[in-house]
Design a protein around this motif. Structure first.
Motif, PDB file in Angstrom:
ATOM      1  N   ASN A   1     -12.511   3.105  -9.399  1.00  0.00           N
ATOM      2  CA  ASN A   1     -13.267   3.794  -8.623  1.00  0.00           C
ATOM      3  C   ASN A   1     -13.057   5.227  -9.132  1.00  0.00           C
ATOM      4  O   ASN A   1     -11.635   5.630  -9.148  1.00  0.00           O
ATOM      5  N   SER A   2     -14.016   5.911  -9.234  1.00  0.00           N
ATOM      6  CA  SER A   2     -13.828   7.457  -9.817  1.00  0.00           C
ATOM      7  C   SER A   2     -13.716   8.454  -8.657  1.00  0.00           C
ATOM      8  O   SER A   2     -13.662   9.600  -9.029  1.00  0.00           O
ATOM      9  N   ILE A   3     -14.221   8.062  -7.487  1.00  0.00           N
ATOM     10  CA  ILE A   3     -14.293   9.112  -6.467  1.00  0.00           C
ATOM     11  C   ILE A   3     -13.168   9.329  -5.639  1.00  0.00           C
ATOM     12  O   ILE A   3     -12.999  10.420  -5.008  1.00  0.00           O
ATOM     13  N   VAL A   4     -12.073   8.708  -5.702  1.00  0.00           N
ATOM     14  CA  VAL A   4     -11.012   8.784  -5.195  1.00  0.00           C
ATOM     15  C   VAL A   4      -9.486   8.732  -6.005  1.00  0.00           C
ATOM     16  O   VAL A   4      -9.738   8.120  -7.134  1.00  0.00           O
ATOM     17  N   LYS A   5      -8.970   9.706  -5.877  1.00  0.00           N
ATOM     18  CA  LYS A   5      -7.660   9.904  -6.713  1.00  0.00           C
ATOM     19  C   LYS A   5      -6.409  10.079  -5.983  1.00  0.00           C
ATOM     20  O   LYS A   5      -6.326  10.909  -5.112  1.00  0.00           O
ATOM     21  N   ILE A   6      -5.219   9.666  -6.412  1.00  0.00           N
ATOM     22  CA  ILE A   6      -4.015  10.053  -5.501  1.00  0.00           C
ATOM     23  C   ILE A   6      -3.625  11.256  -6.324  1.00  0.00           C
ATOM     24  O   ILE A   6      -3.425  11.516  -7.507  1.00  0.00           O
ATOM     25  N   GLU A   7      -3.195  12.288  -5.334  1.00  0.00           N
ATOM     26  CA  GLU A   7      -2.923  13.489  -5.613  1.00  0.00           C
ATOM     27  C   GLU A   7      -1.341  13.808  -5.786  1.00  0.00           C
ATOM     28  O   GLU A   7      -0.748  14.329  -6.565  1.00  0.00           O
TER      29      GLU A   7
ATOM     30  N   TYR B   1      -4.649   1.280   6.612  1.00  0.00           N
ATOM     31  CA  TYR B   1      -5.187   0.278   5.565  1.00  0.00           C
ATOM     32  C   TYR B   1      -6.390   0.303   5.373  1.00  0.00           C
ATOM     33  O   TYR B   1      -7.128   0.401   4.424  1.00  0.00           O
ATOM     34  N   VAL B   2      -7.158   0.019   6.672  1.00  0.00           N
ATOM     35  CA  VAL B   2      -8.749  -0.047   6.747  1.00  0.00           C
ATOM     36  C   VAL B   2      -9.206   1.057   6.379  1.00  0.00           C
ATOM     37  O   VAL B   2     -10.288   1.528   5.528  1.00  0.00           O
ATOM     38  N   GLY B   3      -8.716   2.446   6.835  1.00  0.00           N
ATOM     39  CA  GLY B   3      -9.052   3.685   6.446  1.00  0.00           C
ATOM     40  C   GLY B   3      -9.198   3.890   5.002  1.00  0.00           C
ATOM     41  O   GLY B   3     -10.239   4.488   4.436  1.00  0.00           O
ATOM     42  N   ILE B   4      -7.892   3.692   4.207  1.00  0.00           N
ATOM     43  CA  ILE B   4      -7.948   4.232   2.924  1.00  0.00           C
ATOM     44  C   ILE B   4      -8.911   2.882   2.183  1.00  0.00           C
ATOM     45  O   ILE B   4      -9.612   3.610   1.550  1.00  0.00           O
ATOM     46  N   GLN B   5      -9.132   1.817   2.680  1.00  0.00           N
ATOM     47  CA  GLN B   5     -10.056   0.826   1.872  1.00  0.00           C
ATOM     48  C   GLN B   5     -11.380   1.488   2.193  1.00  0.00           C
ATOM     49  O   GLN B   5     -12.253   1.659   1.221  1.00  0.00           O
ATOM     50  N   LEU B   6     -11.701   2.131   3.444  1.00  0.00           N
ATOM     51  CA  LEU B   6     -13.157   2.474   3.693  1.00  0.00           C
ATOM     52  C   LEU B   6     -13.397   3.698   2.844  1.00  0.00           C
ATOM     53  O   LEU B   6     -14.521   4.030   2.079  1.00  0.00           O
ATOM     54  N   ILE B   7     -12.474   4.725   2.621  1.00  0.00           N
ATOM     55  CA  ILE B   7     -12.708   5.969   1.842  1.00  0.00           C
ATOM     56  C   ILE B   7     -12.851   5.506   0.286  1.00  0.00           C
ATOM     57  O   ILE B   7     -13.454   6.122  -0.328  1.00  0.00           O
ATOM     58  N   ILE B   8     -11.970   4.678   0.043  1.00  0.00           N
ATOM     59  CA  ILE B   8     -12.173   4.043  -1.413  1.00  0.00           C
ATOM     60  C   ILE B   8     -13.415   3.347  -1.666  1.00  0.00           C
ATOM     61  O   ILE B   8     -14.081   3.748  -3.004  1.00  0.00           O
TER      62      ILE B   8
ATOM     63  N   GLN C   1      11.338   3.705   3.763  1.00  0.00           N
ATOM     64  CA  GLN C   1      10.063   4.155   3.626  1.00  0.00           C
ATOM     65  C   GLN C   1       9.772   4.598   2.117  1.00  0.00           C
ATOM     66  O   GLN C   1       8.680   4.223   1.585  1.00  0.00           O
ATOM     67  N   SER C   2      10.791   5.210   1.634  1.00  0.00           N
ATOM     68  CA  SER C   2      10.417   5.528   0.164  1.00  0.00           C
ATOM     69  C   SER C   2      10.340   4.117  -0.910  1.00  0.00           C
ATOM     70  O   SER C   2       9.336   4.356  -1.727  1.00  0.00           O
ATOM     71  N   MET C   3      11.100   3.251  -0.494  1.00  0.00           N
ATOM     72  CA  MET C   3      10.939   2.009  -1.437  1.00  0.00           C
ATOM     73  C   MET C   3       9.331   1.262  -0.987  1.00  0.00           C
ATOM     74  O   MET C   3       8.843   0.888  -1.999  1.00  0.00           O
ATOM     75  N   ILE C   4       9.254   1.245   0.253  1.00  0.00           N
ATOM     76  CA  ILE C   4       7.772   0.828   0.464  1.00  0.00           C
ATOM     77  C   ILE C   4       6.892   1.498  -0.063  1.00  0.00           C
ATOM     78  O   ILE C   4       5.744   1.068  -0.654  1.00  0.00           O
ATOM     79  N   ILE C   5       6.836   2.849   0.000  1.00  0.00           N
ATOM     80  CA  ILE C   5       5.930   3.399  -0.452  1.00  0.00           C
ATOM     81  C   ILE C   5       5.674   3.240  -2.166  1.00  0.00           C
ATOM     82  O   ILE C   5       4.762   2.967  -2.829  1.00  0.00           O
ATOM     83  N   GLN C   6       7.048   3.458  -2.883  1.00  0.00           N
ATOM     84  CA  GLN C   6       6.898   3.592  -4.283  1.00  0.00           C
ATOM     85  C   GLN C   6       6.513   2.036  -5.012  1.00  0.00           C
ATOM     86  O   GLN C   6       5.976   2.087  -5.813  1.00  0.00           O
ATOM     87  N   ASN C   7       7.031   1.020  -4.051  1.00  0.00           N
ATOM     88  CA  ASN C   7       7.073  -0.173  -4.582  1.00  0.00           C
ATOM     89  C   ASN C   7       5.718  -1.345  -4.300  1.00  0.00           C
ATOM     90  O   ASN C   7       5.700  -1.928  -4.915  1.00  0.00           O
ATOM     91  N   ILE C   8       5.095  -0.808  -3.226  1.00  0.00           N
ATOM     92  CA  ILE C   8       4.369  -1.372  -2.571  1.00  0.00           C
ATOM     93  C   ILE C   8       2.897  -1.109  -2.451  1.00  0.00           C
ATOM     94  O   ILE C   8       1.935  -1.231  -2.723  1.00  0.00           O
ATOM     95  N   VAL C   9       2.805   0.249  -1.575  1.00  0.00           N
ATOM     96  CA  VAL C   9       1.763   0.817  -1.146  1.00  0.00           C
ATOM     97  C   VAL C   9       1.236   1.467  -2.343  1.00  0.00           C
ATOM     98  O   VAL C   9      -0.084   1.322  -2.570  1.00  0.00           O
TER      99      VAL C   9
ATOM    100  N   SER D   1      -4.114  -0.236  -7.796  1.00  0.00           N
ATOM    101  CA  SER D   1      -4.920  -1.164  -8.261  1.00  0.00           C
ATOM    102  C   SER D   1      -6.339  -1.447  -7.495  1.00  0.00           C
ATOM    103  O   SER D   1      -7.350  -1.680  -8.445  1.00  0.00           O
ATOM    104  N   ILE D   2      -6.488  -0.806  -6.572  1.00  0.00           N
ATOM    105  CA  ILE D   2      -7.943  -0.623  -5.783  1.00  0.00           C
ATOM    106  C   ILE D   2      -8.675   0.579  -6.440  1.00  0.00           C
ATOM    107  O   ILE D   2      -9.809   0.436  -6.712  1.00  0.00           O
TER     108      ILE D   2
END
Length: 159
Positions: free
Chosen positions: A54-60, A117-124, A35-43, A49-50
């Motif tokens: 976009n200025s309204i969303v940031k990864i905390e 995935y769809v939820g993150i896309q919609l929020i972004i 899971q750690s590798m998936i999060i760090q290297n893919i997700v 990149s998305i």
């Protein structure tokens, strides 16, 4: 409680401890590192990149099995499906012999992959009201599966 009932109760406790111990070792030794590798290297790289334009969303925050995002909405946590909560509840369902509930929970987590995935896309893309649904979901589904898992154990100790 006679001796036969007492020995069944003790064997149920031993079975529960054995299953939960095995699942804990499997999760910590195999699934959590994956899971750690998936999060760090893919997700995270994909989401960054998305979000880049976009200025309204940031990864905390990024953790082993979750990503926290923020913006003009409540801070929202996205946990990968099949995380520790899944494995704990799976152990409870296995110990209780609840095959139907195992299937339901597994299908739920498979569907959750797409929904996250769809939820993150919609929020972004500005649909920030979706963040409220994910915040509520994050609190309810864990409790729901754990309570059902504990209730599923009840027949083991009543015999």
């Amino acid at each position: 409680m006679d001796n036969h009932q007492r020995s069944r109760s003790i064997s149920a406790i031993k079975r529960l401890i054995l299953i939960l111990s095995g699942i804990s070792v499997l999760y910590i030794g195999v699934f959590r590192p994956i899971q750690s590798m998936i999060i760090q290297n893919i997700v995270v790289p994909h989401i960054e990149s998305i979000i880049e334009n976009n200025s309204i969303v940031k990864i905390e925050n990024v953790d082993v099995d979750q990503i926290d995002i923020s913006g003009d909405f409540p801070p929202t946590k996205f946990e990968l499906p099949f995380n520790g909560w899944f494995w704990l509840t799976l152990g409870l369902f296995l110990a209780a012999g609840q095959e139907r509930l195992i299937r339901i929970m597994t299908y739920y987590h498979l569907i959750l992959f797409g929904a996250l995935y769809v939820g993150i896309q919609l929020i972004i893309n500005g649909w920030t009201g979706i963040a409220y649904l994910f915040a509520i979901h994050e609190h309810i589904y864990k409790v729901l599966f754990l309570v059902v898992g504990l209730i599923g154990l009840k027949p083991l100790f009543k015999k």
